[in-house]
Design a protein around this motif. Structure first.
Motif: not given
Length: 282
Positions: A65-69
């Protein structure tokens, strides 16, 4: 060691997953996959450091959700997760601090960040302060933050990437008084708190290094566990402590010792841990 061994304190599943990808999940290094890691393998790999399956899945969802994975498929078609471009850039930026830590020289001067954020955008003021703190800046005065000049390039890159550059002016210079610079450093940074973080790292991981120094064989699974936990503890320290010149620090400063302990663990354990990762991904 079994997968049921309890997770040591201060290590969270989300932090350990980020640490795992930073150490072994980027590609370009020996044994690193550079491709989506199958979720089943990720669960096994985090199980080796005490994280259970539901916690891994929950942490992966938050990082996604945080755009890291980002979700993907392995060459064999299994569902997995790899790093986003933004996450890869963040990890690449961190490598110099985490693995190549060199204390600043007094002659290098100081970097000042002077910022002003309109009241209607105060959420950006909070983001700016938190990012400067994470880059190792101390507070010289309200709206004026200071760090050793060697963090300039990283600071500039970070502020531009986050869209915060329009609110900040950066200056390089020398401290000209009126109090001795060593006394001023004690105001700009909470040196007691930084020293406590270094000592906590040493308390947890110096005994680990001593144990490995007595062993001739390096079993990959044990090396992986001890290295990942040490890296997860260490990687935050070079941001809290920007590497201040030694001449401005107390005589009993523990930072250099903690850096030596991490470097020795990295040299001793990382490659053996990579063999364990490779086996789990095979």
């Amino acid at each position: 060691m079994t997968d049921q061994q309890p997770l040591p304190p201060l290590h969270t599943p989300r932090s350990l997953i980020v640490t795992f990808y930073g150490a072994y999940g980027r590609g370009g290094a020996r044994h690193a996959p550079g491709r989506p890691v199958p979720i089943a393998a990720l669960i096994r790999l985090l199980g080796a450091v005490g994280v259970d399956s539901p916690s891994v899945r929950s942490a992966v969802s938050r990082l996604k959700r945080r755009g890291l994975l980002v979700a993907g498929r392995t060459a064999g078609g299994a569902a997995g997760y790899g790093l986003s471009d933004a996450a890869r850039q963040l990890l690449d930026d961190g490598d110099r601090r985490i693995y190549g830590r060199v204390p600043a020289r007094t002659a290098g001067g100081w970097l000042l960040a002077v910022f002003s954020v309109p009241e209607e955008e105060r959420h950006k003021r909070h983001l700016l302060r938190s990012r400067l703190a994470r880059l190792g800046f101390g507070t010289a005065a309200p709206g004026v933050w200071i760090a050793p000049a060697h963090v300039h390039d990283e600071t500039r890159h970070t502020l531009q990437r986050l869209g915060l550059a329009p609110y900040v002016d950066l200056f390089k210079g020398s401290h000209l008084g009126f109090e001795p610079t060593a006394e001023a450093v004690g105001r700009w940074w909470d040196l007691d708190a930084l020293a406590a973080q270094h000592r906590a790292f040493l308390t947890a991981h110096e005994p680990v290094l001593r144990r490995w120094a007595r062993r001739r064989v390096v079993p990959p699974r044990e090396a992986y566990r001890d290295y990942l936990l040490a890296l997860d503890s260490w990687r935050h320290l070079p941001y809290a402590d920007p590497g201040l010149p030694g001449g401005l620090l107390p005589d009993d400063w523990p930072g250099a010792r903690s850096a030596r302990v991490f470097a020795a663990l990295h040299t001793r354990l990382r490659e053996a841990g990579a063999r364990f990762v490779a086996g789990e991904l095979a």
